[in-house]
Write a protein that holds these residues in place. Sequence first.
Motif, PDB file in Angstrom:
ATOM      1  N   PHE A  39       0.817  -1.213   0.000  1.00 54.78           N
ATOM      2  CA  PHE A  39       0.000   0.000   0.000  1.00 54.78           C
ATOM      3  C   PHE A  39       0.851   1.263   0.000  1.00 54.78           C
ATOM      4  CE2 PHE A  39      -3.228  -3.043   1.109  1.00 54.78           C
ATOM      5  CZ  PHE A  39      -4.357  -2.532   0.508  1.00 54.78           C
ATOM      6  N   ALA A  40       2.080   1.151   0.532  1.00 53.44           N
ATOM      7  CA  ALA A  40       2.938   2.337   0.582  1.00 53.44           C
ATOM      8  C   ALA A  40       3.580   2.615  -0.774  1.00 53.44           C
ATOM      9  CB  ALA A  40       4.015   2.152   1.657  1.00 53.44           C
TER      10      ALA A  40
ATOM     11  N   GLY B   2      -4.763   0.807  -2.795  1.00 56.26           N
ATOM     12  CA  GLY B   2      -6.115   1.144  -2.345  1.00 56.26           C
ATOM     13  C   GLY B   2      -6.974   1.664  -3.495  1.00 56.26           C
ATOM     14  N   VAL B   3      -6.360   2.493  -4.345  1.00 56.97           N
ATOM     15  CA  VAL B   3      -7.087   3.033  -5.502  1.00 56.97           C
ATOM     16  C   VAL B   3      -7.474   1.906  -6.463  1.00 56.97           C
ATOM     17  CG1 VAL B   3      -6.894   4.559  -7.513  1.00 56.97           C
ATOM     18  CG2 VAL B   3      -5.909   5.247  -5.315  1.00 56.97           C
ATOM     19  N   TYR B   4      -6.532   0.973  -6.702  1.00 58.18           N
ATOM     20  CA  TYR B   4      -6.834  -0.125  -7.620  1.00 58.18           C
ATOM     21  C   TYR B   4      -7.998  -0.960  -7.099  1.00 58.18           C
ATOM     22  CZ  TYR B   4      -1.936   0.964  -8.719  1.00 58.18           C
ATOM     23  OH  TYR B   4      -0.755   1.601  -9.000  1.00 58.18           O
ATOM     24  N   VAL B   5      -7.968  -1.228  -5.785  1.00 60.82           N
ATOM     25  CA  VAL B   5      -9.039  -2.027  -5.193  1.00 60.82           C
ATOM     26  C   VAL B   5     -10.377  -1.315  -5.374  1.00 60.82           C
ATOM     27  CG1 VAL B   5      -9.970  -2.947  -3.041  1.00 60.82           C
ATOM     28  CG2 VAL B   5      -7.539  -3.170  -3.513  1.00 60.82           C
ATOM     29  N   LEU B   6     -10.383  -0.013  -5.094  1.00 58.79           N
ATOM     30  CA  LEU B   6     -11.614   0.766  -5.237  1.00 58.79           C
ATOM     31  C   LEU B   6     -12.111   0.724  -6.688  1.00 58.79           C
ATOM     32  CD1 LEU B   6     -13.385   2.556  -3.387  1.00 58.79           C
ATOM     33  CD2 LEU B   6     -12.245   4.522  -4.426  1.00 58.79           C
ATOM     34  N   ASN B   7     -11.192   0.928  -7.637  1.00 59.34           N
ATOM     35  CA  ASN B   7     -11.578   0.866  -9.056  1.00 59.34           C
ATOM     36  C   ASN B   7     -12.181  -0.488  -9.405  1.00 59.34           C
ATOM     37  OD1 ASN B   7     -10.785   3.443  -9.706  1.00 59.34           O
ATOM     38  ND2 ASN B   7      -8.717   2.833 -10.300  1.00 59.34           N
ATOM     39  N   SER B   8     -11.531  -1.557  -8.936  1.00 58.69           N
ATOM     40  CA  SER B   8     -12.045  -2.894  -9.235  1.00 58.69           C
ATOM     41  C   SER B   8     -13.433  -3.087  -8.652  1.00 58.69           C
ATOM     42  CB  SER B   8     -11.101  -3.963  -8.674  1.00 58.69           C
ATOM     43  OG  SER B   8     -10.076  -4.239  -9.587  1.00 58.69           O
TER      44      SER B   8
ATOM     45  N   LYS C 233      -6.473   2.333 -12.917  1.00 60.38           N
ATOM     46  CA  LYS C 233      -6.195   0.907 -13.084  1.00 60.38           C
ATOM     47  C   LYS C 233      -7.006   0.041 -12.135  1.00 60.38           C
ATOM     48  CE  LYS C 233      -1.546   1.159 -14.917  1.00 60.38           C
ATOM     49  NZ  LYS C 233      -0.117   1.108 -14.587  1.00 60.38           N
ATOM     50  N   THR C 234      -7.390  -1.144 -12.651  1.00 57.39           N
ATOM     51  CA  THR C 234      -7.993  -2.154 -11.780  1.00 57.39           C
ATOM     52  C   THR C 234      -6.862  -3.045 -11.248  1.00 57.39           C
ATOM     53  OG1 THR C 234      -8.317  -3.581 -13.686  1.00 57.39           O
ATOM     54  CG2 THR C 234     -10.161  -2.185 -13.055  1.00 57.39           C
ATOM     55  N   ILE C 235      -7.188  -3.939 -10.311  1.00 54.50           N
ATOM     56  CA  ILE C 235      -6.123  -4.722  -9.667  1.00 54.50           C
ATOM     57  C   ILE C 235      -5.301  -5.539 -10.678  1.00 54.50           C
ATOM     58  CG2 ILE C 235      -5.578  -6.417  -7.882  1.00 54.50           C
ATOM     59  CD1 ILE C 235      -8.180  -5.706  -6.497  1.00 54.50           C
ATOM     60  N   PRO C 236      -5.958  -6.324 -11.576  1.00 49.86           N
ATOM     61  CA  PRO C 236      -5.127  -7.121 -12.496  1.00 49.86           C
ATOM     62  C   PRO C 236      -4.209  -6.259 -13.359  1.00 49.86           C
ATOM     63  CG  PRO C 236      -7.395  -7.871 -12.553  1.00 49.86           C
ATOM     64  CD  PRO C 236      -7.392  -6.605 -11.760  1.00 49.86           C
ATOM     65  N   THR C 237      -4.711  -5.110 -13.817  1.00 51.44           N
ATOM     66  CA  THR C 237      -3.880  -4.221 -14.630  1.00 51.44           C
ATOM     67  C   THR C 237      -2.668  -3.759 -13.833  1.00 51.44           C
ATOM     68  OG1 THR C 237      -6.002  -3.398 -15.359  1.00 51.44           O
ATOM     69  CG2 THR C 237      -4.061  -2.313 -16.246  1.00 51.44           C
ATOM     70  N   ALA C 238      -2.891  -3.437 -12.564  1.00 47.23           N
ATOM     71  CA  ALA C 238      -1.796  -2.984 -11.725  1.00 47.23           C
ATOM     72  C   ALA C 238      -0.781  -4.100 -11.519  1.00 47.23           C
ATOM     73  CB  ALA C 238      -2.333  -2.505 -10.380  1.00 47.23           C
TER      74      ALA C 238
ATOM     75  N   MET D 171       4.085  -8.629  -4.173  1.00 50.34           N
ATOM     76  CA  MET D 171       3.316  -9.351  -5.182  1.00 50.34           C
ATOM     77  C   MET D 171       2.447 -10.424  -4.535  1.00 50.34           C
ATOM     78  SD  MET D 171       2.461  -9.894  -8.260  1.00 50.34           S
ATOM     79  CE  MET D 171       3.443  -9.703  -9.730  1.00 50.34           C
ATOM     80  N   SER D 172       3.021 -11.175  -3.575  1.00 50.90           N
ATOM     81  CA  SER D 172       2.228 -12.229  -2.935  1.00 50.90           C
ATOM     82  C   SER D 172       1.090 -11.613  -2.130  1.00 50.90           C
ATOM     83  CB  SER D 172       3.115 -13.109  -2.061  1.00 50.90           C
ATOM     84  OG  SER D 172       3.762 -12.340  -1.083  1.00 50.90           O
ATOM     85  N   ALA D 173       1.359 -10.477  -1.494  1.00 55.22           N
ATOM     86  CA  ALA D 173       0.297  -9.799  -0.744  1.00 55.22           C
ATOM     87  C   ALA D 173      -0.823  -9.372  -1.695  1.00 55.22           C
ATOM     88  CB  ALA D 173       0.864  -8.588  -0.010  1.00 55.22           C
ATOM     89  N   ALA D 174      -0.434  -8.809  -2.852  1.00 53.12           N
ATOM     90  CA  ALA D 174      -1.439  -8.383  -3.834  1.00 53.12           C
ATOM     91  C   ALA D 174      -2.254  -9.575  -4.317  1.00 53.12           C
ATOM     92  CB  ALA D 174      -0.757  -7.686  -5.012  1.00 53.12           C
ATOM     93  N   ALA D 175      -1.560 -10.702  -4.558  1.00 52.82           N
ATOM     94  CA  ALA D 175      -2.268 -11.893  -5.042  1.00 52.82           C
ATOM     95  C   ALA D 175      -3.293 -12.361  -4.013  1.00 52.82           C
ATOM     96  CB  ALA D 175      -1.271 -13.009  -5.356  1.00 52.82           C
ATOM     97  N   VAL D 176      -2.898 -12.396  -2.754  1.00 49.82           N
ATOM     98  CA  VAL D 176      -3.816 -12.854  -1.709  1.00 49.82           C
ATOM     99  C   VAL D 176      -5.033 -11.932  -1.643  1.00 49.82           C
ATOM    100  CG1 VAL D 176      -4.103 -13.151   0.781  1.00 49.82           C
ATOM    101  CG2 VAL D 176      -2.057 -14.020  -0.348  1.00 49.82           C
ATOM    102  N   LEU D 177      -4.787 -10.609  -1.676  1.00 51.24           N
ATOM    103  CA  LEU D 177      -5.908  -9.665  -1.579  1.00 51.24           C
ATOM    104  C   LEU D 177      -6.831  -9.764  -2.794  1.00 51.24           C
ATOM    105  CD1 LEU D 177      -4.187  -6.491  -0.108  1.00 51.24           C
ATOM    106  CD2 LEU D 177      -5.666  -8.136   1.040  1.00 51.24           C
ATOM    107  N   THR D 178      -6.299 -10.163  -3.939  1.00 42.16           N
ATOM    108  CA  THR D 178      -7.134 -10.301  -5.133  1.00 42.16           C
ATOM    109  C   THR D 178      -7.987 -11.560  -5.077  1.00 42.16           C
ATOM    110  OG1 THR D 178      -5.266  -9.371  -6.311  1.00 42.16           O
ATOM    111  CG2 THR D 178      -7.063 -10.199  -7.643  1.00 42.16           C
TER     112      THR D 178
END
Lengths: 339, 278
Positions: free
Chosen positions: B63-64, B69-75, B225-230, B245-252
């Motif tokens: 997130f830093a 957060g923006v990508y998640v919101l967009n998705s 951007k949406t999450i996959p695009t990011a 990357m692993s954190a992003a994958a888990v959150l997706t």
Amino acid sequence: MSVGDTRIAPAAGPGGAGASAPPPRPVGGGRSGGPGGTLGSSQRRIFTVRKGLGLLAFMAPALIFVAVFIYYPLFAGGQMAFRNYNLNNLTDTSWVGLGNFRDILADPVFYTVLRNSVVWVVASLVPQFVIGFALALWLRRRFRFRGVYQALVFFPWAISGFLIGILFRWMFNSEFGVINDLLAKTGLIDQPINWLADPATAMVAVLIANIWYGVTFFAIMILAALQSVPDEMLEAAALDGAGRARTLFSIVIPYISVTLALTVLLRVIWIFNFPDIIYGMTGGGPADRTHIVTTWMIQTTQRGDYGRASALGLIVIAVLLVFTVFYLLAMREKGSKTR
Amino acid sequence: MIDTETRSARIVRFGFLGLWLLITLFPLYWITVTSFKAPGSIFSRPLTYWPTEFSLENYIGLFAKSQFGVYVLNSIIVSTVAATVATLIALLSGYVLSRFEFRSKGALMTAFFVTQMIPSFIALGPLYLLMTQLDLVDNRFGLILIYIAVCIPFSTIMLRGFFANVPDALEEAAMIDGCSRIGALFRILVPVMKPGIVAAFIFNFVNCWNELFLSVTLMNRDSNKTIPTAINGFISSFNIDWGPMSAAAVLTVIPTMVLFAFASRWIVQGLTAGAVKG
């Protein structure tokens, strides 16, 4: 005319639209279609027109979206295949006839990619089918937590192919990947394998990811087919003294063979068109070893060469169409022989 | 198959089922364990299979360092709106295709089926040009419109199957009582078909949530951007930073998994209905 005012009579049956329908009820307020005729025939005609309008009003949103955002781009893409259409140079978009196709056929990479696609389809499909079939057979008998089990093995479907590619890319990492670690622990390898960078192993790795992903689909489809086999048939076979294997091969498989064949056909088309896992895992490399037609097409699109990408797309459609026709013909032939 | 199973056959059966469950769940387990390791211990040997330490550093870093957060919101916005509208539209078209006979019906069904088979990439280029003309490139509304279109064919086929299981008599009775056709549809049929509609919605939502190639083509600005695009942006560079990357994958994955677990039964029903009957 608002949708709410439109009353549509249910169809009398196939082809009998409106012919035996009751007279139209008056529509409250609003414009009603055309001058109100009193003769039977014109009344019926107005009725069908109104019914058609009603159906159209219900169908219109779906039709408009699909036409504008799916079919229009498809046909536009189709004609781009015969033009010089490169995003990097849009000043010259002249017609080049079969030029794009000739370029593709002259490119040796195309043949590598075509061969890879066949390997990708066959070597994914066969294990998916076999494991899926076994799972389905073993899931047919009820047991406690079967529902929970099914929901759990269903989970790969919730993940995008792209992300599956990334998960497996991490697991196949040569240095810190869990797969090398497990293989070393069990003594199967002494040197870590550089799975995704080695041309000899990259295809194996992407295939493993795809098999993992696709088994569930077969298991679900085959399980549904198995459950359509009437119990009486199985009971009769058991009474006649048929063993389990005999029952499976002489009764069950023939009974569901059409479903099986159609499921396989759909999967062939789908896997052929499925670039996501490869895109996330290797991007087509190393040295084009894992490029299939659709990943290659994505790369061409990303380079901006829409003309060539479209030509590739048309080739894909042609190949799949020819395959489907032959497959269905073979199926029919086989069907008539057994009968 | 109906006879009683021998003891050894039983062991083989549950052994196989257990093994496959393990194989299925392991990748998810592994990415989750990775995401909770301290960045240093991800790249150290020997590998640890149980999380000995529980670090949130990868998530904080994700997130830093990026606008995750923006990508998640967009998705969330794009997937929710597109899935809702597509499900409503498919409800109407699925209704018509299950209840009425008309001359062009076969052609319409084929047109919907065919969209599931052609390689969508042939449309990618022209779609980009079309969106440029409409001034909808790099625009969440534009992406929503396309996602609606992409979701409609399959959810129409799926909902048509669910409508077929509901007897005509139900809405006819309501219409005799003075309900309009659309009133009967929403007041009588929709409540009965709730599971099917929820399944179609979830299916659409998950497809939009996971979609990559269209959004990569159309969305350029980071704030769109949406999450996959990011995530695709994260891997474009040669060195993947596997911690974030692993954190992003888990959150997706987690949200879609939870949704699918809810609806899996009905999604399966929707998928198999067409294939087995056809």
